[in-house]
Design an enzyme around this catalytic site. Structure first.
Site, short mmCIF file in Angstrom:
data_model
loop_
_atom_site.label_atom_id
_atom_site.label_comp_id
_atom_site.label_asym_id
_atom_site.label_seq_id
_atom_site.Cartn_x
_atom_site.Cartn_y
_atom_site.Cartn_z
N VAL A 149 84.63 4.24 -6.95
CA VAL A 149 84.50 2.53 -6.12
C VAL A 149 85.68 2.40 -7.15
CG1 VAL A 149 83.14 1.71 -7.34
CG2 VAL A 149 83.84 0.95 -5.17
N ALA A 197 78.35 7.41 -13.31
CA ALA A 197 78.06 6.87 -12.28
C ALA A 197 79.39 6.79 -11.28
CB ALA A 197 76.85 6.03 -11.83
N ASP A 198 79.52 7.09 -10.49
CA ASP A 198 81.13 6.89 -9.31
C ASP A 198 81.09 5.74 -8.41
OD1 ASP A 198 82.87 9.59 -9.56
OD2 ASP A 198 80.88 10.17 -10.00
N ARG A 199 79.59 5.31 -8.22
CA ARG A 199 79.66 4.39 -7.25
C ARG A 199 77.94 4.17 -7.66
NH1 ARG A 199 82.20 2.53 -1.98
NH2 ARG A 199 84.37 3.95 -2.73
N ALA A 256 75.34 6.88 -6.76
CA ALA A 256 76.53 8.34 -6.56
C ALA A 256 77.13 9.03 -7.92
CB ALA A 256 77.37 8.07 -5.31
#
Length: 362
Positions: free
Chosen positions: A93, A251-253, A261
């Site tokens: 994000v 974390a990527d999102r 995620a």
């Protein structure tokens, strides 16, 4: 000194090609948005914070030598290029949030009659360049908050006033190679080391792209941390046998309810950690928290090519003709997460939305 994955001066951008690590350290020039999109999509640069920074700086490099006849034409150029960069890897994000922030700046400057087109371009360049310094400062704060939280938990569990050196496990790569510098989850490890409280760090290989074996191990060796590489399938045995004090991942999102995620394999580590009573922390800047996503069910999961699973380099390791399912990420439910470490503190998932909303208002 931590590794430098991004080299930038105004008008010039180079990134360390992470596909070649650990065998070769080679920097690639990024001359504009098309190059930026390609290095992100091909995972020559990766890690949610680094993706956003490289994407935005690739646009800065492209517009630096250009002259625009109006603020409207500059704004249109910025909007189109930022939207294109967001499409390179949709799960992370940070790029989308950075694009929204920069486009909002461009809109405000377009409406401001006291700002001409040259000043507008200058303000935009300044804003993109400020991301580098802010990311490093944020990562250092994440490291400090995370190390403190882990040590406090360990001390409380032992009924002691102070924790001794601890063993931690991390997954994928969240260090200087995934950020502008210092790192998120690996920044927590780095801070534990600086405090003299790191007994040992374990890193997973992170199949199928092997970011742990290729990149995290590379960083840990570079930093001379006491470290051991384990296979993804060894985590349960590791937590049972090695007295690991905490798991800390990136974390990527992060959704509004705390569902997270991250790199594929994170979810199963969280399940195993819960079973063994090992605290499971997620380290991420506020830019990775997406309050518009109510839960992890709404996070788009990128699927990668079959070849990443069937081949290592040019060598096929899977039977020809076999079907593959290769999601790049999985979603860890908030119920498995002990705390989410940000640059503004550590939050329990249930408190996340309210706490972040208040922070953003101040």
């Amino acid at each position: 000194m931590s590794l430098q994955s991004i080299k930038y001066t105004r008008g010039s951008l180079e990134i360390l090609d992470q596909l070649l690590l650990p065998v070769q350290s080679k920097y690639l020039p990024v001359r504009g948005v098309e190059d930026g999109w390609k290095v992100i999509n091909k995972m020559q640069v990766r890690g949610a914070p680094a993706i956003a920074i490289v994407g935005c700086l690739s646009l800065a490099v492209e517009i630096h030598p250009e002259e625009f006849d109006s603020k409207k034409s500059l704004r249109q150029e910025l909007e189109g290029k930022l939207n294109y960069l967001v499409s390179a890897r949709p799960t992370a994000v940070n790029m989308k949030m950075a694009a929204d922030e920069l486009l909002s700046l461009a809109n405000d400057l377009t409406k401001d009659d006291n700002v001409d087109v040259a000043a507008m371009k200058q303000r935009f360049l300044n804003a993109t360049e400020a991301m580098l310094k802010k990311d490093i400062a944020d990562n250092r704060a994440i490291g400090a908050h995370g190390a403190k939280a882990i040590l406090q938990l360990v001390a409380a569990a032992a009924g002691a006033p102070m924790a001794g050196p601890v063993r931690v496990l991390t997954h994928c790569n969240t260090g200087s190679l995934a950020t502008a510098g210092y790192g998120t989850a690996l920044g927590v490890v780095r801070q534990l080391s600086e405090l003299g409280k790191l007994e040992h760090v374990y890193c997973t290989e992170t199949r199928p792209y092997n970011q742990g074996a290729r990149l995290t191990a590379y960083e840990l060796v570079h930093e001379k941390f006491p470290a051991t590489l384990v296979l993804d399938s060894m985590v349960a045995a590791l937590l049972r046998a090695k007295n690991v004090a905490a798991v800390v991942v990136g974390a990527d999102r992060v959704a509004a309810n705390g569902d997270t995620a991250n790199k594929i394999g994170t979810y199963q580590i969280a399940v195993v950690a819960k079973h063994h009573g090992v605290p499971f922390f997620v380290a991420a800047p506020l830019t990775s928290i997406d309050l518009h996503i109510p839960s992890g069910d709404h996070i788009i999961i990128e699927e990668r090519p079959d070849r990443e699973m069937t081949h290592v380099g040019e060598h096929r390791i899977a039977a020809p003709g076999i079907n593959c399912w290769n999601p790049a990420f999985d979603v860890t439910p908030a119920s498995l997460i002990t705390g989410i470490i940000t640059e503004r503190g550590v939050f329990q998932p249930a408190q996340l939305k309210e706490a972040i909303t208040k922070l953003l208002e101040t």
